[in-house]
Scaffold this active site. Structure first.
Site, PDB file in Angstrom:
ATOM      1  CD  GLN A 162      38.237  71.584  50.963  1.00 19.20           C
ATOM      2  OE1 GLN A 162      37.102  71.148  50.783  1.00 19.20           O
ATOM      3  NE2 GLN A 162      39.271  70.811  51.242  1.00 19.20           N
ATOM      4  CG  HIS A 178      36.020  73.219  54.346  1.00 21.26           C
ATOM      5  ND1 HIS A 178      37.276  73.624  54.769  1.00 21.26           N
ATOM      6  CD2 HIS A 178      36.119  71.892  54.133  1.00 21.26           C
ATOM      7  CE1 HIS A 178      38.085  72.575  54.814  1.00 21.26           C
ATOM      8  NE2 HIS A 178      37.410  71.508  54.436  1.00 21.26           N
ATOM      9  N   GLY A 226      34.567  64.681  49.620  1.00 23.21           N
ATOM     10  CA  GLY A 226      33.865  65.960  49.672  1.00 23.21           C
ATOM     11  C   GLY A 226      34.820  67.092  49.362  1.00 23.21           C
ATOM     12  CB  CYS A 273      40.954  68.317  55.333  1.00 25.28           C
ATOM     13  SG  CYS A 273      40.398  69.795  54.488  1.00 25.28           S
ATOM     14  CG  LEU A 274      40.748  66.587  49.220  1.00 29.82           C
ATOM     15  CD1 LEU A 274      39.721  66.873  48.133  1.00 29.82           C
ATOM     16  CD2 LEU A 274      41.771  65.572  48.731  1.00 29.82           C
ATOM     17  CG  HIS A 290      35.101  67.802  56.700  1.00 30.00           C
ATOM     18  ND1 HIS A 290      36.175  67.352  57.432  1.00 30.00           N
ATOM     19  CD2 HIS A 290      35.633  68.459  55.637  1.00 30.00           C
ATOM     20  CE1 HIS A 290      37.302  67.727  56.833  1.00 30.00           C
ATOM     21  NE2 HIS A 290      36.993  68.390  55.740  1.00 30.00           N
ATOM     22  CD  GLU A 291      33.745  68.707  52.279  1.00 24.67           C
ATOM     23  OE1 GLU A 291      34.254  69.816  52.009  1.00 24.67           O
ATOM     24  OE2 GLU A 291      34.429  67.685  52.444  1.00 24.67           O
TER      25      GLU A 291
END
Length: 184
Positions: free
Chosen positions: A65, A157, A60, A110-111, A153-154
């Site tokens: 991000q 953000h 995701g 997380c990226l 999670h997304e």
């Protein structure tokens, strides 16, 4: 093509902002950004492409991000029945959720977070998410298991919330009441 160089890291102020709604219909620029986000997630899961371009695998990605403070997410993963869930959504929101909770047994990553942050991240076990896809259609998804966790999670953000904000600071692996573990 998006690469890891495009992904902002923990500590960047955009990750703590509440992202703006995307006006509908979306601009060509917003569509192109969202398409590139979905392509990143797909590319990152391809061993050859990810190695060639140094991509960290992800399932995701949210627009903040990549330093775009707009309500857009891209998710690409399979559920427990091996159904592919591949979505690029404008203005996604959770419209309902279960009382029961769940958490990823292995913890979340997380990226935008380079180090491992151990601990259970309490999430809703089931959520219903609504958003607008790249073709302008309203999408309504009923999710459970890993897909439910990924969408939460997304969407976090988009609200300036990081996964580790949910971890119990005193006891990262404390039992979460009324919660079932989910395996990755």
């Amino acid at each position: 093509m998006l690469t890891m160089d495009d992904i902002v890291r923990d500590g960047h102020p955009v990750l703590r902002n509440v992202a703006e709604e995307v006006p509908m219909p979306p601009s060509q620029e917003d569509k192109a950004i969202l398409e590139s986000m979905l392509q990143y997630v797909i590319n990152s899961q391809d061993p050859e492409i990810s190695q060639r371009h140094g991509l960290r695998p992800g399932i995701g990605l949210a627009a903040p991000q990549i330093n775009v403070s707009k309500r857009m997410i891209a998710v690409h993963l399979t559920d427990e029945k091996d159904n592919l869930l591949s979505y690029a959504l404008f203005n996604p929101k959770i419209v309902s959720h279960s009382v029961e909770r769940s958490y990823l047994q292995s913890g979340e990553g997380c990226l935008s977070v380079d180090e491992s942050i151990p601990g259970y991240v309490p999430r809703y076990a089931r959520v219903t998410v609504k958003g607008i896809d790249l073709e302008g259609n309203e999408v309504k998804l009923r999710l459970k298991g890993l897909p439910s966790i990924v969408f939460q999670h997304e969407i976090d953000h988009l609200n300036g919330v990081m996964f580790y904000d949910h971890i119990n600071k005193q006891d990262p692996f404390a039992d979460i009441p009324n919660a079932s573990p989910v395996e990755r």
